[in-house]
Design a protein around this motif. Structure first.
Motif, PDB file in Angstrom:
ATOM      1  N   PHE A 310      12.566   6.620  12.131  1.00 10.88           N
ATOM      2  CA  PHE A 310      11.577   6.019  11.774  1.00 10.88           C
ATOM      3  C   PHE A 310      11.331   4.831  11.049  1.00 10.88           C
ATOM      4  O   PHE A 310      12.551   4.379  10.611  1.00 10.88           O
ATOM      5  CB  PHE A 310      11.116   7.767  10.608  1.00 10.88           C
ATOM      6  CG  PHE A 310      11.133   8.542  11.162  1.00 10.88           C
ATOM      7  CD1 PHE A 310      13.184   9.035  11.049  1.00 10.88           C
ATOM      8  CD2 PHE A 310      11.143   9.144  12.254  1.00 10.88           C
ATOM      9  CE1 PHE A 310      13.592  10.736  11.278  1.00 10.88           C
ATOM     10  CE2 PHE A 310      11.275  10.180  13.026  1.00 10.88           C
ATOM     11  CZ  PHE A 310      12.228  10.916  12.454  1.00 10.88           C
ATOM     12  N   PRO A 311      10.163   3.574  10.776  1.00 15.13           N
ATOM     13  CA  PRO A 311      10.204   2.753  10.329  1.00 15.13           C
ATOM     14  C   PRO A 311      11.431   2.752   8.558  1.00 15.13           C
ATOM     15  O   PRO A 311      11.671   1.877   8.617  1.00 15.13           O
ATOM     16  CB  PRO A 311       8.790   2.314   9.883  1.00 15.13           C
ATOM     17  CG  PRO A 311       8.192   3.532  10.619  1.00 15.13           C
ATOM     18  CD  PRO A 311       8.753   4.626  10.857  1.00 15.13           C
ATOM     19  N   PHE A 312      11.089   3.313   7.940  1.00 16.56           N
ATOM     20  CA  PHE A 312      12.154   3.011   6.802  1.00 16.56           C
ATOM     21  C   PHE A 312      13.807   3.076   6.806  1.00 16.56           C
ATOM     22  O   PHE A 312      14.070   2.264   6.883  1.00 16.56           O
ATOM     23  CB  PHE A 312      11.638   3.728   5.619  1.00 16.56           C
ATOM     24  CG  PHE A 312      13.055   3.813   4.378  1.00 16.56           C
ATOM     25  CD1 PHE A 312      13.732   4.876   4.350  1.00 16.56           C
ATOM     26  CD2 PHE A 312      13.089   2.994   3.886  1.00 16.56           C
ATOM     27  CE1 PHE A 312      14.764   5.551   2.870  1.00 16.56           C
ATOM     28  CE2 PHE A 312      13.766   2.924   2.238  1.00 16.56           C
ATOM     29  CZ  PHE A 312      14.874   4.011   2.559  1.00 16.56           C
ATOM     30  N   ALA A 315      14.174  -0.194   9.255  1.00 14.36           N
ATOM     31  CA  ALA A 315      14.230  -0.987   7.795  1.00 14.36           C
ATOM     32  C   ALA A 315      15.648  -1.636   7.778  1.00 14.36           C
ATOM     33  O   ALA A 315      16.345  -2.262   7.074  1.00 14.36           O
ATOM     34  CB  ALA A 315      13.295  -1.286   7.462  1.00 14.36           C
ATOM     35  N   LYS A 316      16.324   0.018   6.945  1.00 12.35           N
ATOM     36  CA  LYS A 316      17.058  -0.116   5.560  1.00 12.35           C
ATOM     37  C   LYS A 316      18.668  -0.707   6.962  1.00 12.35           C
ATOM     38  O   LYS A 316      20.239  -0.890   5.871  1.00 12.35           O
ATOM     39  CB  LYS A 316      17.234   0.465   5.074  1.00 12.35           C
ATOM     40  CG  LYS A 316      18.139   2.020   5.884  1.00 12.35           C
ATOM     41  CD  LYS A 316      18.409   2.790   4.545  1.00 12.35           C
ATOM     42  CE  LYS A 316      18.209   4.329   4.642  1.00 12.35           C
ATOM     43  NZ  LYS A 316      19.506   5.426   4.060  1.00 12.35           N
ATOM     44  N   ILE A 319      21.077  -5.839   9.282  1.00  7.87           N
ATOM     45  CA  ILE A 319      21.389  -6.615   7.694  1.00  7.87           C
ATOM     46  C   ILE A 319      20.578  -7.775   7.633  1.00  7.87           C
ATOM     47  O   ILE A 319      21.350  -8.431   8.506  1.00  7.87           O
ATOM     48  CB  ILE A 319      22.506  -6.090   8.056  1.00  7.87           C
ATOM     49  CG1 ILE A 319      24.015  -4.763   9.102  1.00  7.87           C
ATOM     50  CG2 ILE A 319      24.115  -6.837   6.737  1.00  7.87           C
ATOM     51  CD1 ILE A 319      22.733  -3.857   8.022  1.00  7.87           C
ATOM     52  N   GLY A 320      19.976  -7.234   7.256  1.00 12.63           N
ATOM     53  CA  GLY A 320      18.708  -8.690   6.042  1.00 12.63           C
ATOM     54  C   GLY A 320      17.671  -8.103   5.897  1.00 12.63           C
ATOM     55  O   GLY A 320      17.235  -7.571   5.136  1.00 12.63           O
ATOM     56  N   PHE A 321      17.104  -9.262   5.782  1.00 17.95           N
ATOM     57  CA  PHE A 321      15.604  -8.977   4.937  1.00 17.95           C
ATOM     58  C   PHE A 321      14.558 -10.500   5.762  1.00 17.95           C
ATOM     59  O   PHE A 321      15.187 -11.183   5.729  1.00 17.95           O
ATOM     60  CB  PHE A 321      15.848  -8.924   3.638  1.00 17.95           C
ATOM     61  CG  PHE A 321      16.307 -10.805   3.075  1.00 17.95           C
ATOM     62  CD1 PHE A 321      18.207 -10.728   2.835  1.00 17.95           C
ATOM     63  CD2 PHE A 321      15.773 -12.118   2.905  1.00 17.95           C
ATOM     64  CE1 PHE A 321      18.466 -12.246   2.453  1.00 17.95           C
ATOM     65  CE2 PHE A 321      16.667 -13.023   1.850  1.00 17.95           C
ATOM     66  CZ  PHE A 321      17.706 -13.024   2.364  1.00 17.95           C
ATOM     67  N   HIS A 325      14.365 -10.184  10.390  1.00 15.43           N
ATOM     68  CA  HIS A 325      14.067  -8.619   9.987  1.00 15.43           C
ATOM     69  C   HIS A 325      12.241  -8.555   9.752  1.00 15.43           C
ATOM     70  O   HIS A 325      12.468  -7.487  10.934  1.00 15.43           O
ATOM     71  CB  HIS A 325      13.904  -8.505   8.423  1.00 15.43           C
ATOM     72  CG  HIS A 325      14.595  -7.045   8.126  1.00 15.43           C
ATOM     73  ND1 HIS A 325      13.126  -6.335   7.864  1.00 15.43           N
ATOM     74  CD2 HIS A 325      15.183  -6.911   7.995  1.00 15.43           C
ATOM     75  CE1 HIS A 325      13.404  -5.166   7.656  1.00 15.43           C
ATOM     76  NE2 HIS A 325      15.307  -5.001   7.958  1.00 15.43           N
ATOM     77  N   SER A 326      11.163  -9.125   9.655  1.00 11.67           N
ATOM     78  CA  SER A 326       9.605  -8.431   9.393  1.00 11.67           C
ATOM     79  C   SER A 326       9.572  -8.557  10.714  1.00 11.67           C
ATOM     80  O   SER A 326       8.864  -8.279  12.171  1.00 11.67           O
ATOM     81  CB  SER A 326       8.677  -9.366   8.574  1.00 11.67           C
ATOM     82  OG  SER A 326       8.997  -8.998   6.824  1.00 11.67           O
ATOM     83  N   MET A 329      10.853  -5.873  12.464  1.00 14.51           N
ATOM     84  CA  MET A 329      10.176  -4.716  12.445  1.00 14.51           C
ATOM     85  C   MET A 329       8.879  -4.300  13.223  1.00 14.51           C
ATOM     86  O   MET A 329       8.700  -3.614  13.729  1.00 14.51           O
ATOM     87  CB  MET A 329       9.839  -4.686  10.932  1.00 14.51           C
ATOM     88  CG  MET A 329      11.527  -4.069  10.939  1.00 14.51           C
ATOM     89  SD  MET A 329      12.072  -2.303  10.542  1.00 14.51           S
ATOM     90  CE  MET A 329      10.831  -1.548  10.177  1.00 14.51           C
ATOM     91  N   ARG A 330       8.604  -5.730  13.812  1.00 12.79           N
ATOM     92  CA  ARG A 330       7.497  -5.822  13.952  1.00 12.79           C
ATOM     93  C   ARG A 330       7.133  -5.557  15.734  1.00 12.79           C
ATOM     94  O   ARG A 330       5.788  -4.988  16.452  1.00 12.79           O
ATOM     95  CB  ARG A 330       6.525  -6.285  13.551  1.00 12.79           C
ATOM     96  CG  ARG A 330       5.629  -7.260  12.618  1.00 12.79           C
ATOM     97  CD  ARG A 330       4.448  -8.403  12.516  1.00 12.79           C
ATOM     98  NE  ARG A 330       5.151  -9.092  13.296  1.00 12.79           N
ATOM     99  CZ  ARG A 330       6.210 -10.246  11.816  1.00 12.79           C
ATOM    100  NH1 ARG A 330       6.305 -10.034  10.954  1.00 12.79           N
ATOM    101  NH2 ARG A 330       6.643 -11.397  12.654  1.00 12.79           N
ATOM    102  N   MET A 332       8.043  -2.497  16.499  1.00 11.70           N
ATOM    103  CA  MET A 332       9.196  -1.419  17.050  1.00 11.70           C
ATOM    104  C   MET A 332       9.002  -0.479  17.912  1.00 11.70           C
ATOM    105  O   MET A 332       9.815   0.880  18.669  1.00 11.70           O
ATOM    106  CB  MET A 332       8.152  -0.029  15.676  1.00 11.70           C
ATOM    107  CG  MET A 332       9.723  -0.256  14.178  1.00 11.70           C
ATOM    108  SD  MET A 332       8.990   1.296  13.362  1.00 11.70           S
ATOM    109  CE  MET A 332      10.415   2.272  14.477  1.00 11.70           C
TER     110      MET A 332
ATOM    111  N   PHE B 104      12.192  -1.917   1.418  1.00 10.58           N
ATOM    112  CA  PHE B 104      11.585  -1.378   2.601  1.00 10.58           C
ATOM    113  C   PHE B 104      10.959   0.340   2.404  1.00 10.58           C
ATOM    114  O   PHE B 104      10.696   0.362   3.045  1.00 10.58           O
ATOM    115  CB  PHE B 104      13.137  -1.164   3.973  1.00 10.58           C
ATOM    116  CG  PHE B 104      14.258  -2.136   3.652  1.00 10.58           C
ATOM    117  CD1 PHE B 104      15.578  -1.864   4.000  1.00 10.58           C
ATOM    118  CD2 PHE B 104      12.921  -3.553   4.190  1.00 10.58           C
ATOM    119  CE1 PHE B 104      16.006  -3.777   3.776  1.00 10.58           C
ATOM    120  CE2 PHE B 104      13.932  -4.725   4.089  1.00 10.58           C
ATOM    121  CZ  PHE B 104      15.062  -4.793   4.275  1.00 10.58           C
ATOM    122  N   ILE B 117       3.300  -1.988  12.626  1.00  9.51           N
ATOM    123  CA  ILE B 117       4.564  -2.865  13.699  1.00  9.51           C
ATOM    124  C   ILE B 117       4.413  -1.894  15.087  1.00  9.51           C
ATOM    125  O   ILE B 117       6.224  -1.455  15.427  1.00  9.51           O
ATOM    126  CB  ILE B 117       6.003  -2.387  12.506  1.00  9.51           C
ATOM    127  CG1 ILE B 117       5.505  -0.879  11.887  1.00  9.51           C
ATOM    128  CG2 ILE B 117       5.884  -2.826  11.232  1.00  9.51           C
ATOM    129  CD1 ILE B 117       6.942  -0.294  11.355  1.00  9.51           C
TER     130      ILE B 117
END
Lengths: 500, 131
Positions: A310-312, A315-316, A319-321, A325-326, A329-330, A332, B104, B117
């Motif tokens: 799932f998204p969260f 995301a976690k 390994i990055g930000f 990273h976004s 994530m966009r 999915m 997050f 997303i």
């Protein structure tokens, strides 16, 4: 303190507790009394919303984020009527003979374990999903493994009327997953077993336990009024899971010395990898986990499995930000995911202990061998992604956030042990095993081959904490088969325990 | 966390998930609810460690840039966070992992962020497979 009394008390209602409850439920027709004490809540059907944060709070200890002492690994284990069977994906495999041989438990025979495993495969409606119900995420894995010459198998799963919500790890909103909440516990209750939810057992004493009932703001209220209870029993079966079972026994100051209690804890440390396709694929629709590749278990100590999170959670695990990273994530709906799991050794110093409040603390050191396996597994997973057509891949041990398809022949230099730093990467586990291991005697084990705690004739353990070493596969069917044995032994010993 | 710490978290959070800057008042409220709820479940010492880490992150850049984190430009903030991601001490890497995880959760844990997303779950996913 309120007083209650039963012939058998079972602590926990998951794969083990639910199994023992059903197997002993016929005792109720003989006039005996059986109770299950479950810490978690029984959710109402409409409470399965599929919202990640909300369901994690309701169904997992520490919302799925229980950390080892050094914070290097997150452990996910369920807390609910049905235990972790409410939140697993339902993949159902019987323990291989080679693994049982490595366990080396005197009195635990393969033919017996296999027979009992087959019983639960049937009882839980385990079968292969038809082709039409397999999504792209799974099909692409299959095709890529075949292209690479990797051995790949389809996971049998325990579902009935699956609608492919893909929300297995947040509780099935369609009640399709055949966990103990759907199969064994309802049967047990229909036979007269009392299942007491929202009931946390604090300690076990001489043929009794002390527990507290406290209703949370969700789920059905417990059958018992809130408050503290002393519950007497002729036999107590501990099935609280590989973290809480050893913790409970450690808090309880048993009348025997068991140096192995809490020790030899194994986890199948796991990582999530993501590949990105250049077009949308079906990934969050359909059952998330249909295939596995065990090509490298013997040679390199790891497994590859399909998965979809799932998204969260996704995301976690990246390994990055920031912008890069976004950017991933966009997409999915273009992600392919693989879960890599390492087969970890049973080491005495990997253990469950308790803090001054009696709460569990897990010390777990990732061995060099396991770290090497996790790095090697990422290279294999990256090869699968590129063979599946991904144009870029994110690997936790990658030297940079994205590795592109043009770099597929350089994975040895781009996925490295140096880049794989503890505390930076999200290592997780949902296969928690050991801590009350079976074996020949009290100096090296906690129970015998039938789950009876050495030197304590009325006390049994029934869950994955019995495993003397890693199962090397998903553990649930093996848990149920062992629990079946424990129930048989409890039933056989009950006449003498009742008169003791 | 007090109001100043929340504002600090949102500001740092925007460097971790740029879309955090686009959260309206309701989105920020949901962010706080998710993060606050997660923190409340943690032991007190872990909550204190997190607050301490936020403070360290705020002042650590002064060693290199002569300014607090909230006074850095985007490239400098990125450099500080990249250093933490691969910090030599595991405690610092752990601290940053914890911070990222909370941010997050605060953003991606909101169903309102899912359409952007491409995440569109369905209780009848097979209907989409069979279409």
């Amino acid at each position: 303190m309120r007083e209650r009394s039963f012939d058998v008390v079972i602590i926990g209602s998951g794969a083990a507790g639910g199994t023992v409850a059903k197997e002993l439920s016929s005792l109720c027709r003989e006039g005996l009394s059986v109770a299950v004490l479950e810490w978690g809540a029984k959710l109402r059907e409409q409470e399965y919303t599929g919202r990640e944060a909300e369901m994690a709070d309701k169904l997992y200890f520490d919302s799925g984020g229980f950390l080892t002492r050094d914070h290097a690994m997150t452990l996910a284990f369920g807390r609910a009527y049905g235990g972790s069977t409410v939140v697993y994906t339902g993949t159902s495999l019987a323990l291989p003979e080679t693994v049982l041989a490595r366990w080396g438990v005197p009195g635990l025979e393969f033919a017996d374990l296999r027979r009992r495993s087959e019983k639960y495969l049937a009882e839980n409606n385990v079968h292969l999903l038809p082709d039409a119900d397999l999504n792209d995420n799974n099909r692409l894995f299959l095709a890529a493994c075949q292209r690479l010459g990797y051995r790949v198998e389809q996971f049998p799963i325990n579902v009935k009327g699956c609608h492919g919500a893909g929300l297995c790890n947040l509780g099935c909103p369609n009640a399709a997953k055949q966990g103990t909440n759907c199969v064994q516990l309802p049967v047990a209750e229909s036979q007269g077993v009392e299942v007491i939810t929202n009931c946390r057992v604090e300690t076990i004493g001489e043929r009794e336990c002390v527990a507290t009932v406290a209703n949370p703001s969700f789920g059905e209220p417990s059958r018992w009024p809130e408050g503290r209870y002393r519950i007497r029993a002729k036999a107590v079966v501990v099935a609280a899971g590989a973290v809480n079972s050893p913790a409970l026994l450690l808090r309880s100051q048993l009348p025997v010395r068991l140096p192995a209690l809490g020790r030899y804890f194994t986890t199948h440390p796991a990582l999530i990898l993501v590949g990105e396709h250049d077009r949308p694929i079906t990934n969050f629709y359909g059952h998330p986990k249909s295939y596995y590749c065990d090509q490298f278990v013997e040679s390199h100590g790891f497994l590859l499995e399909t998965c979809m999170y799932f998204p969260f959670t996704t995301a976690k695990n990246l390994i990055g930000f920031g912008a890069v990273h976004s950017e991933l994530m966009r997409s999915m709906d273009r992600m392919q995911m693989i879960l890599v799991l390492a087969v970890d050794p049973a080491l005495a110093d990997n253990r469950v202990s308790i803090d001054r409040n009696g709460d569990p603390v897990v010390d777990y050191t990732l061995s060099d061998g396991v770290l090497d396996s996790l790095v090697a597994s990422q290279k294999a997973a990256a090869r699968v992604f590129f063979a599946a057509g991904c144009h870029r891949v994110h690997a936790p041990a990658g030297v940079r956030f994205f590795l592109t398809a043009s770099e597929r022949d350089r994975l040895d230099e781009l996925i490295t042990r140096d880049a794989f730093k503890l505390g930076k990467v999200s290592i997780s586990s949902a296969h928690l095993m050991g801590g009350c291991r079976m074996g020949g005697g009290p100096s090296t084990s906690v129970t015998d081959a039938w789950g009876q705690v050495h030197g304590v004739p009325w006390l049994f353990v029934a869950d994955a904490s019995l495993f003397p070493a890693s199962a090397e596969i998903n553990p649930y069917v093996t848990i149920m088969a062992l629990a079946d044995r424990v129930a048989e032994r409890v039933r056989a010993r009950l006449p003498e325990l009742r008169t003791a | 966390m007090n109001e100043r710490q929340w504002q600090r978290l949102l500001h740092i959070g925007a460097s971790i998930v740029p879309e955090v800057t686009g959260l309206d008042a309701e989105g920020q409220r949901r962010f706080r609810e998710l993060v606050g709820g997660a923190l409340a479940q943690r032991p007190r010492n872990m909550q204190r460690q997190f607050a301490l880490f936020l403070g360290v992150l705020q002042w650590l850049p002064a060693l290199r840039f002569g300014r607090r984190f909230d006074r850095l430009d985007a490239a400098q903030r990125d450099a500080v966070l990249r250093w933490l991601l691969d910090a030599p001490a595991m405690r610092l890497r752990n601290g940053f992992w914890g911070l990222r995880t909370l941010v997050f959760m605060g953003f991606y844990g909101q169903p309102q962020s899912w359409p952007a997303i491409g995440y569109r779950p369905s209780f009848d996913g097979n209907q989409h497979l069979h279409a």
